[in-house]
Design a protein around this motif. Structure first.
Motif, PDB file in Angstrom:
ATOM      1  N   PHE A 162      29.564  -8.240 -41.086  1.00 29.85           N
ATOM      2  CA  PHE A 162      29.666  -7.272 -39.997  1.00 29.85           C
ATOM      3  C   PHE A 162      30.465  -7.913 -38.871  1.00 29.85           C
ATOM      4  O   PHE A 162      30.598  -9.140 -38.797  1.00 29.85           O
ATOM      5  CB  PHE A 162      28.279  -6.842 -39.496  1.00 29.85           C
ATOM      6  CG  PHE A 162      27.511  -7.931 -38.814  1.00 29.85           C
ATOM      7  CD1 PHE A 162      27.524  -8.057 -37.422  1.00 29.85           C
ATOM      8  CD2 PHE A 162      26.774  -8.843 -39.548  1.00 29.85           C
ATOM      9  CE1 PHE A 162      26.815  -9.063 -36.795  1.00 29.85           C
ATOM     10  CE2 PHE A 162      26.062  -9.848 -38.919  1.00 29.85           C
ATOM     11  CZ  PHE A 162      26.080  -9.956 -37.543  1.00 29.85           C
ATOM     12  N   HIS A 163      30.997  -7.082 -38.023  1.00 26.71           N
ATOM     13  CA  HIS A 163      31.580  -7.603 -36.781  1.00 26.71           C
ATOM     14  C   HIS A 163      31.276  -6.632 -35.660  1.00 26.71           C
ATOM     15  O   HIS A 163      31.059  -5.429 -35.869  1.00 26.71           O
ATOM     16  CB  HIS A 163      33.085  -7.901 -36.910  1.00 26.71           C
ATOM     17  CG  HIS A 163      33.953  -6.702 -37.118  1.00 26.71           C
ATOM     18  ND1 HIS A 163      34.243  -5.787 -36.130  1.00 26.71           N
ATOM     19  CD2 HIS A 163      34.636  -6.288 -38.218  1.00 26.71           C
ATOM     20  CE1 HIS A 163      35.049  -4.863 -36.599  1.00 26.71           C
ATOM     21  NE2 HIS A 163      35.304  -5.130 -37.872  1.00 26.71           N
ATOM     22  N   TYR A 164      31.259  -7.185 -34.474  1.00 29.98           N
ATOM     23  CA  TYR A 164      30.852  -6.421 -33.306  1.00 29.98           C
ATOM     24  C   TYR A 164      31.903  -5.378 -32.952  1.00 29.98           C
ATOM     25  O   TYR A 164      33.097  -5.572 -33.140  1.00 29.98           O
ATOM     26  CB  TYR A 164      30.639  -7.354 -32.109  1.00 29.98           C
ATOM     27  CG  TYR A 164      29.641  -8.452 -32.373  1.00 29.98           C
ATOM     28  CD1 TYR A 164      28.302  -8.158 -32.568  1.00 29.98           C
ATOM     29  CD2 TYR A 164      30.047  -9.785 -32.430  1.00 29.98           C
ATOM     30  CE1 TYR A 164      27.382  -9.154 -32.818  1.00 29.98           C
ATOM     31  CE2 TYR A 164      29.139 -10.789 -32.678  1.00 29.98           C
ATOM     32  CZ  TYR A 164      27.803 -10.476 -32.872  1.00 29.98           C
ATOM     33  OH  TYR A 164      26.907 -11.472 -33.127  1.00 29.98           O
ATOM     34  N   GLY A 165      31.406  -4.272 -32.398  1.00 32.64           N
ATOM     35  CA  GLY A 165      32.309  -3.221 -31.955  1.00 32.64           C
ATOM     36  C   GLY A 165      31.619  -2.299 -30.980  1.00 32.64           C
ATOM     37  O   GLY A 165      30.406  -2.393 -30.745  1.00 32.64           O
ATOM     38  N   ALA A 166      32.374  -1.420 -30.382  1.00 32.08           N
ATOM     39  CA  ALA A 166      31.830  -0.441 -29.438  1.00 32.08           C
ATOM     40  C   ALA A 166      32.745   0.767 -29.430  1.00 32.08           C
ATOM     41  O   ALA A 166      33.916   0.697 -29.847  1.00 32.08           O
ATOM     42  CB  ALA A 166      31.703  -1.033 -28.039  1.00 32.08           C
ATOM     43  N   VAL A 176      29.601   8.655 -23.551  1.00 36.26           N
ATOM     44  CA  VAL A 176      28.571   7.619 -23.611  1.00 36.26           C
ATOM     45  C   VAL A 176      29.149   6.420 -24.362  1.00 36.26           C
ATOM     46  O   VAL A 176      29.668   6.578 -25.480  1.00 36.26           O
ATOM     47  CB  VAL A 176      27.293   8.118 -24.323  1.00 36.26           C
ATOM     48  CG1 VAL A 176      26.253   7.006 -24.377  1.00 36.26           C
ATOM     49  CG2 VAL A 176      26.733   9.347 -23.622  1.00 36.26           C
ATOM     50  N   ARG A 177      29.077   5.252 -23.777  1.00 38.69           N
ATOM     51  CA  ARG A 177      29.545   4.044 -24.462  1.00 38.69           C
ATOM     52  C   ARG A 177      28.414   3.509 -25.334  1.00 38.69           C
ATOM     53  O   ARG A 177      27.311   3.254 -24.852  1.00 38.69           O
ATOM     54  CB  ARG A 177      29.985   2.973 -23.465  1.00 38.69           C
ATOM     55  CG  ARG A 177      30.652   1.764 -24.137  1.00 38.69           C
ATOM     56  CD  ARG A 177      31.068   0.724 -23.111  1.00 38.69           C
ATOM     57  NE  ARG A 177      31.817  -0.361 -23.735  1.00 38.69           N
ATOM     58  CZ  ARG A 177      31.265  -1.397 -24.357  1.00 38.69           C
ATOM     59  NH1 ARG A 177      29.949  -1.480 -24.445  1.00 38.69           N
ATOM     60  NH2 ARG A 177      32.022  -2.344 -24.900  1.00 38.69           N
ATOM     61  N   LEU A 178      28.704   3.336 -26.624  1.00 46.23           N
ATOM     62  CA  LEU A 178      27.704   2.894 -27.584  1.00 46.23           C
ATOM     63  C   LEU A 178      28.189   1.646 -28.306  1.00 46.23           C
ATOM     64  O   LEU A 178      29.387   1.508 -28.602  1.00 46.23           O
ATOM     65  CB  LEU A 178      27.420   3.992 -28.621  1.00 46.23           C
ATOM     66  CG  LEU A 178      26.884   5.322 -28.079  1.00 46.23           C
ATOM     67  CD1 LEU A 178      26.760   6.324 -29.221  1.00 46.23           C
ATOM     68  CD2 LEU A 178      25.546   5.125 -27.392  1.00 46.23           C
ATOM     69  N   VAL A 179      27.250   0.738 -28.587  1.00 49.56           N
ATOM     70  CA  VAL A 179      27.555  -0.431 -29.407  1.00 49.56           C
ATOM     71  C   VAL A 179      27.587   0.015 -30.861  1.00 49.56           C
ATOM     72  O   VAL A 179      26.612   0.566 -31.372  1.00 49.56           O
ATOM     73  CB  VAL A 179      26.502  -1.541 -29.204  1.00 49.56           C
ATOM     74  CG1 VAL A 179      26.791  -2.723 -30.119  1.00 49.56           C
ATOM     75  CG2 VAL A 179      26.492  -1.995 -27.743  1.00 49.56           C
ATOM     76  N   ASN A 180      28.734  -0.178 -31.515  1.00 48.47           N
ATOM     77  CA  ASN A 180      28.935   0.299 -32.880  1.00 48.47           C
ATOM     78  C   ASN A 180      29.442  -0.862 -33.726  1.00 48.47           C
ATOM     79  O   ASN A 180      30.607  -1.261 -33.620  1.00 48.47           O
ATOM     80  CB  ASN A 180      29.937   1.455 -32.897  1.00 48.47           C
ATOM     81  CG  ASN A 180      30.336   1.853 -34.305  1.00 48.47           C
ATOM     82  OD1 ASN A 180      29.511   1.847 -35.208  1.00 48.47           O
ATOM     83  ND2 ASN A 180      31.606   2.184 -34.487  1.00 48.47           N
ATOM     84  N   HIS A 181      28.564  -1.432 -34.553  1.00 49.63           N
ATOM     85  CA  HIS A 181      28.955  -2.545 -35.397  1.00 49.63           C
ATOM     86  C   HIS A 181      29.542  -2.037 -36.713  1.00 49.63           C
ATOM     87  O   HIS A 181      28.965  -1.137 -37.348  1.00 49.63           O
ATOM     88  CB  HIS A 181      27.766  -3.456 -35.686  1.00 49.63           C
ATOM     89  CG  HIS A 181      27.237  -4.141 -34.463  1.00 49.63           C
ATOM     90  ND1 HIS A 181      28.021  -4.437 -33.379  1.00 49.63           N
ATOM     91  CD2 HIS A 181      25.988  -4.608 -34.160  1.00 49.63           C
ATOM     92  CE1 HIS A 181      27.287  -5.047 -32.460  1.00 49.63           C
ATOM     93  NE2 HIS A 181      26.059  -5.158 -32.912  1.00 49.63           N
ATOM     94  N   VAL A 182      30.669  -2.611 -37.119  1.00 49.77           N
ATOM     95  CA  VAL A 182      31.271  -2.316 -38.416  1.00 49.77           C
ATOM     96  C   VAL A 182      30.619  -3.234 -39.436  1.00 49.77           C
ATOM     97  O   VAL A 182      30.597  -4.462 -39.256  1.00 49.77           O
ATOM     98  CB  VAL A 182      32.787  -2.521 -38.373  1.00 49.77           C
ATOM     99  CG1 VAL A 182      33.412  -2.220 -39.733  1.00 49.77           C
ATOM    100  CG2 VAL A 182      33.419  -1.644 -37.293  1.00 49.77           C
ATOM    101  N   LEU A 256      22.025  -8.634 -29.853  1.00 44.29           N
ATOM    102  CA  LEU A 256      23.131  -7.712 -29.573  1.00 44.29           C
ATOM    103  C   LEU A 256      22.938  -6.471 -30.441  1.00 44.29           C
ATOM    104  O   LEU A 256      23.713  -6.170 -31.333  1.00 44.29           O
ATOM    105  CB  LEU A 256      24.483  -8.362 -29.843  1.00 44.29           C
ATOM    106  CG  LEU A 256      25.719  -7.597 -29.330  1.00 44.29           C
ATOM    107  CD1 LEU A 256      25.639  -7.402 -27.814  1.00 44.29           C
ATOM    108  CD2 LEU A 256      26.996  -8.330 -29.700  1.00 44.29           C
ATOM    109  N   GLU A 257      21.859  -5.757 -30.154  1.00 47.89           N
ATOM    110  CA  GLU A 257      21.467  -4.625 -30.981  1.00 47.89           C
ATOM    111  C   GLU A 257      22.482  -3.497 -30.886  1.00 47.89           C
ATOM    112  O   GLU A 257      23.094  -3.266 -29.836  1.00 47.89           O
ATOM    113  CB  GLU A 257      20.083  -4.112 -30.564  1.00 47.89           C
ATOM    114  CG  GLU A 257      18.939  -5.065 -30.857  1.00 47.89           C
ATOM    115  CD  GLU A 257      18.790  -6.170 -29.827  1.00 47.89           C
ATOM    116  OE1 GLU A 257      19.573  -6.167 -28.856  1.00 47.89           O
ATOM    117  OE2 GLU A 257      17.905  -7.021 -29.996  1.00 47.89           O
ATOM    118  N   ALA A 258      22.685  -2.812 -32.000  1.00 51.27           N
ATOM    119  CA  ALA A 258      23.644  -1.715 -32.066  1.00 51.27           C
ATOM    120  C   ALA A 258      22.927  -0.379 -31.968  1.00 51.27           C
ATOM    121  O   ALA A 258      21.751  -0.236 -32.321  1.00 51.27           O
ATOM    122  CB  ALA A 258      24.432  -1.784 -33.374  1.00 51.27           C
ATOM    123  N   SER A 259      23.674   0.624 -31.489  1.00 52.06           N
ATOM    124  CA  SER A 259      23.205   2.004 -31.530  1.00 52.06           C
ATOM    125  C   SER A 259      23.704   2.705 -32.785  1.00 52.06           C
ATOM    126  O   SER A 259      23.080   3.652 -33.263  1.00 52.06           O
ATOM    127  CB  SER A 259      23.694   2.769 -30.292  1.00 52.06           C
ATOM    128  OG  SER A 259      23.172   2.201 -29.107  1.00 52.06           O
TER     129      SER A 259
END
Length: 324
Positions: A162-166, A176-182, A256-259
């Motif tokens: 996985f890698h971090y994303g938003a 709304v800005r959301l944390v979105n991990h790929v 770094l929890e994702a939504s």
């Protein structure tokens, strides 16, 4: 004998003195002293018996008096001294309050990051796969090629990346800005967690516009709408279907929890950037030491085959913890 008023008491004592003097003249000083001691004992014993009976029948009163004259007196004295030194008292109280607040905050963070059990199946079998820069000894992420190497492993039963994303989603017409991990499509299977609503990702979902919602996002932005799977999500100008909702208490990665999570076959990407985090599950009967030895061998083989990008890098395995 009972105690008498002052005048009668003086008369009684005078009579005792006269009798003692007469006994001393007739029988000697020793006999006079015995007479006085007997008179004193005969007078005190009835009074002592009466006081003992009174104390036995009133223990609460006795204890209350002790408390009043002991603890309460000490408290009053301490309060008086603190009031006279009001500046010092305020400083001491403020220092204690700040200290208690700091300790409480530190414990809450420590519990959330280190002490709280991981919300995954058999978390003691989960491991991170890290890159290590050999000259400096620092840790780093993996490249897509390194992730692909570790997906064929004899010590790990399954590996996902996985890698971090938003992203900026529009929910109810509001941005709304959301944390979105790929993530790799098998990420939730590696973690051993199934969606509470809907279905898990499949390999066929890789690269398709579909997302998995966290329970918190479902609650916060959709009010736990039971028809969530029929809803769509607009993010970064694209439309996404909603595959499901993860159970409450699930978060990944910790710290770094994702939504949202979006599936992608990260191992097939061709760039050489170190942006991929990898999580795996130990195979039955395998240890972290064995997995690390295998990861290091793979890293050295890649370093020899691709000196331009991997000459100074190797990999190692560590227990799953706070973050990747």
């Amino acid at each position: 004998r009972t105690l008498a008023p002052s005048a009668e008491r003086t008369e009684i004592l005078g009579d005792l003195a006269d009798e003692a003097a007469a006994i001393e003249t007739a029988d000697g000083a020793r006999a006079a002293r015995r007479f006085v001691r007997w008179q004193i004992a005969h007078s005190l014993l009835p009074w002592m018996r009466r006081r003992t009976r009174e104390c036995a029948h009133h223990p609460f009163r006795r204890n209350a008096l002790i408390l009043h004259h002991g603890l309460i007196t000490d408290v009053r004295l301490a309060a008086r001294r603190l009031w006279l030194a009001r500046g010092f008292t305020g400083l001491a109280v403020s220092t204690l309050a700040i200290g208690i607040a700091a300790v409480s905050t530190a414990f809450s963070l420590a519990y959330g990051l280190w002490l709280k059990p991981l919300p995954y199946s058999d978390p003691d079998r989960l491991v991170w796969i890290h890159g290590r820069h050999r000259p400096s000894g620092t840790s780093g992420a993996l490249t897509p090629l390194e992730l692909a190497e570790h997906q064929s492993s004899s010590t790990l039963s399954d590996v996902a990346g996985f890698h971090y994303g938003a992203g900026v989603a529009r929910i109810g017409g509001e941005p709304v800005r959301l944390v979105n991990h790929v993530v790799s499509p098998n990420i939730f299977r590696v973690l051993g967690v199934r969606p509470m609503i809907g279905r898990d990702f499949t390999d066929a979902d890789s690269g398709t516009p579909i997302v998995m919602l966290s329970h918190e996002a479902w609650t916060t932005y959709y009010g736990q709408d039971p028809a969530i799977l029929t809803k769509g999500l607009s993010m970064n100008g694209a439309s996404f279907a909603i595959a499901g909702v993860m159970p409450p208490g699930f978060y990944f990665p910790r710290g770094l929890e994702a939504s949202l999570w979006t599936p992608s076959d990260l191992a097939r990407q061709t760039h050489g950037q170190r942006v991929v985090q990898a999580v795996g599950r130990l195979a039955a009967g395998r240890t972290i030491e064995a997995a690390t030895a295998e990861a290091d061998a793979k890293g050295r083989r890649l370093a020899a085959a691709m000196p331009g990008t991997n000459a100074d890098w190797t990999q190692y395995v560590a227990p799953a913890g706070v973050t990747a």
